[in-house]
Scaffold this active site. Structure first.
Site, PDB file in Angstrom:
ATOM      1  N   LYS A  47       0.830  -1.114  -0.085  1.00 41.30           N
ATOM      2  CA  LYS A  47       0.015   0.016   0.093  1.00 41.30           C
ATOM      3  C   LYS A  47       0.748   1.188   0.069  1.00 41.30           C
ATOM      4  CE  LYS A  47      -0.344  -0.393   5.089  1.00 41.30           C
ATOM      5  NZ  LYS A  47      -1.195  -0.954   6.101  1.00 41.30           N
ATOM      6  N   CYS A 320      12.691  25.241   2.835  1.00 41.56           N
ATOM      7  CA  CYS A 320      11.533  25.536   1.743  1.00 41.56           C
ATOM      8  C   CYS A 320      11.038  24.495   1.061  1.00 41.56           C
ATOM      9  CB  CYS A 320      12.474  26.655   0.675  1.00 41.56           C
ATOM     10  SG  CYS A 320      13.521  27.956   1.610  1.00 41.56           S
TER      11      CYS A 320
HETATM   12  C1  LIG Z   1      -0.169  -1.442   6.876  1.00 46.26           C
HETATM   13  C2  LIG Z   1      -0.642  -3.006   7.287  1.00 46.26           C
HETATM   14  C3  LIG Z   1       0.189  -3.918   7.740  1.00 46.26           C
HETATM   15  C4  LIG Z   1       1.612  -3.770   7.455  1.00 46.26           C
HETATM   16  O1  LIG Z   1       1.896  -3.189   8.667  1.00 46.26           O
HETATM   17  P1  LIG Z   1       3.496  -3.078   9.194  1.00 46.26           P
HETATM   18  O2  LIG Z   1       3.696  -2.446  10.534  1.00 46.26           O
HETATM   19  O3  LIG Z   1       4.306  -1.959   8.057  1.00 46.26           O
HETATM   20  O4  LIG Z   1       4.188  -4.160   9.114  1.00 46.26           O
HETATM   21  C5  LIG Z   1      -0.272  -5.148   8.258  1.00 46.26           C
HETATM   22  N1  LIG Z   1      -1.650  -5.465   8.262  1.00 46.26           N
HETATM   23  C6  LIG Z   1      -2.544  -4.362   7.876  1.00 46.26           C
HETATM   24  C7  LIG Z   1      -4.041  -4.854   7.981  1.00 46.26           C
HETATM   25  C8  LIG Z   1      -2.194  -3.073   7.424  1.00 46.26           C
HETATM   26  O5  LIG Z   1      -3.143  -2.192   7.405  1.00 46.26           O
END
Ligand SMILES: *Cc1c(COP(=O)(O)O)cnc(C)c1O
Length: 383
Positions: A47, A320
Site C-alpha cells: 500500500k 523551503c
Molecule cells: C499496513 C498494514 C500492515 C503492515 O504493517 P507494518 O507495521 O508496516 O508491518 C499489516 N496489516 C494491515 C491490516 C495493515 O493495514
C-alpha cells in the site's frame, strides 16, 4: 488512474534529487522474514506506493516470491491487475457498496468487515454470476474497521449462508505489536484465538488465519498463524525502537541530491524564510534542491543533517518547498555537483529513516510514504 506515479527523468537526465531502491535488498528482506515465519505464507504489503518505494517496480520484483499482496484501497489493487500481476491481492481497507463489482471484476479479495457488507458482497457476486473471495475482518482491539470479537459469531454465521461468497481468510490487526509492553497485543491475540474456536466448535474448516504485522513478526511468534503481513520490515526498517531485531533486514531505500549552489555567508545575514538561523562567523553554505515539496519535512528545519563528501553537516534555516541550505562551517568542503546524502550511507557515515523521523517528530512510516512523486525512483540490483 491517479495513483499511477509519473517520474521526472527526462530533460537533462535524471533529476539530481532522486531515490534509489535496491531490489536485491527487498528480496533478501523477504527471505529473512520467510525464514523466521516458515511455513506460514507471506502477504507482502504494497500500500501507499509500496511505502514510497514505488508500487509498480516493487510488485514486479517481489510478486513472484509472495503468496499474497496486501494493499489499502481498491485503486491500488486495480493497478496491480492492470500491470498484469496475477498474485492474489487483498484490499485491507473498508469498502463501499458501489465498489463491490469492481473488486469482483478484477479478481481482488474483499475485506468483509460487517454482516451488512458481507451481504452486499454476496448480492453483487450473485448479480455478476461469480464467486467473491473474502477475508472476514475481526476487531480485537483496534476499534477501527471490523466486527468486534465479542460479536464475531454474527459475521461467521452470516458467511455460512452466503451462496456467492468464498470465505478464504479471517484476520485481525494489532494496535501495539511494536511496543515494549505486549500486554494489549497478547490480549488481542487471545481474543482472536477465541473467535477462531467457532470453527472447531461447529466442526467447520478454519479459513486462512492472519494477524501479524512487522511488530508481531519480530516479537510475537505465536501470532504467525497461516500467513504474516509484513510492511515496513520488508523495506528494511524496524517498526519502532522498542522491538527486538529478531529478523535481520537492511534498508532498501536511499535518498540523495546534489549541491546546486555554493556561497560564503557572513554574520548578520540570516538564512531562509523567517530568518531563523544565522552564523556568528563567516561560513560556507551550500544550497540543496530538495524541500518539503519533495517530502523533506519542514518540521526538520535546523535539526536535519546530510552527508557531503563523507562528512555530516547540519541543515540550517527553514527548509523551503524546493530548496534548503546546509552549513559546511569554516572548513567543510563541498561544491556544485557534489552528492548530498539525505537517507543512506557514504564513506562510513549513515543517515537513517529513523533519524529523519526523530527530527520531524514522526515515525519512519510517515517519512517513507511522504517522499513525493516529484522525486524519481531509480531501481538498482546490488547485493
Ligand atoms: C499496513 C498494514 C500492515 C503492515 O504493517 P507494518 O507495521 O508496516 O508491518 C499489516 N496489516 C494491515 C491490516 C495493515 O493495514
Amino acid at each position: 488512474m491517479q495513483i499511477n506515479q509519473p517520474t521526472i527523468t527526462t530533460r537533462g537526465g535524471l533529476r539530481p534529487t532522486h531515490v534509489e531502491v535496491n531490489l536485491d535488498r527487498l528480496s533478501q528482506n523477504l527471505k529473512a522474514i520467510r525464514e523466521r515465519t516458515s511455513p506460514a505464507k507471506v502477504m507482502i504489503i504494497l500500500k501507499a506506493n509500496a511505502y514510497g518505494h514505488g508500487m509498480d517496480a516493487v510488485a514486479r520484483h517481489l510478486a513472484p516470491h509472495a503468496d499474497y499482496i496486501g494493499v489499502a484501497v481498491l485503486e491500488e489493487g486495480v493497478l496491480l491487475r492492470e500491470m498484469g500481476i496475477t498474485t492474489p491481492v487483498l484490499v485491507l481497507g473498508g469498502i463501499w457498496e458501489e465498489q463491490i463489482p469492481e473488486f469482483i471484476k478484477h479478481d481482488l479479495t474483499l475485506t468483509a468487515s460487517s454482516v451488512e457488507r458481507l451481504e452486499h458482497i454476496d448480492q453483487a457476486a450473485g448479480v455478476l454470476g461469480k464467486k467473491a473471495v473474502v477475508h472476514l475482518k475481526i476487531d480485537t482491539g483496534m476499534e477501527r474497521i471490523g466486527v468486534h470479537y465479542y460479536s464475531a459469531h454474527t459475521l461467521q454465521e452470516a458467511a455460512l449462508g452466503c451462496k456467492h461468497v468464498v470465505v478464504e481468510g479471517i484476520y485481525s490487526h494489532f494496535a501495539n505489536a511494536d511496543a515494549a509492553d505486549l500486554t494489549h497485543a497478547r490480549l488481542q491475540l487471545e481474543r482472536f484465538n477465541e473467535v477462531l474456536r467457532f470453527y472447531e466448535r461447529n466442526g467447520l474448516p478454519t479459513p486462512m488465519r492472519h494477524m501479524a504485522n512487522s511488530g508481531a513478526i519480530l516479537q510475537l511468534p505465536e501470532a504467525t498463524f497461516d500467513m504474516v503481513r509484513p510492511g515496513i520490515l520488508l523495506y528494511g526498517v524496524y517498526p519502532s525502537p522498542d522491538v527486538p531485531r529478531t529478523v535481520k533486514v537492511r534498508p532498501a531505500l536511499a535518498w540523495s541530491s546534489k549541491v546546486v549552489y555554493f556561497k560564503v555567508t557572513k554574520p548578520g545575514h540570516p538564512v531562509s524564510y523567517g530568518s531563523t538561523w544565522q552564523s556568528d562567523r563567516m561560513v560556507r553554505v551550500v544550497t540543496v534542491p530538495v524541500g518539503y515539496g519533495d517530502g523533506y519535512f519542514r518540521s526538520m528545519s535546523n535539526k536535519a543533517q546530510v552527508i557531503i563528501r563523507g562528512v555530516k553537516y547540519p541543515q540550517v534555516g527553514r527548509i523551503c518547498m524546493d530548496q534548503m541550505v546546509v552549513n559546511l562551517g569554516r572548513d567543510g568542503t563541498g561544491y556544485n555537483g557534489d552528492k548530498v546524502v539525505l537517507i543512506g550511507e557514504m564513506d562510513g557515515e549513515r543517515i537513517t529513516v529513523e533519524d529523519l523521523a526523530d527530527w520531524a517528530g514522526t515515525i519512519p512510516y510517515e517519512i517513507l510514504t511522504n517522499i513525493n512523486t516529484r522525486v524519481p525512483r531509480v531501481y538498482v540490483t546490488a547485493p
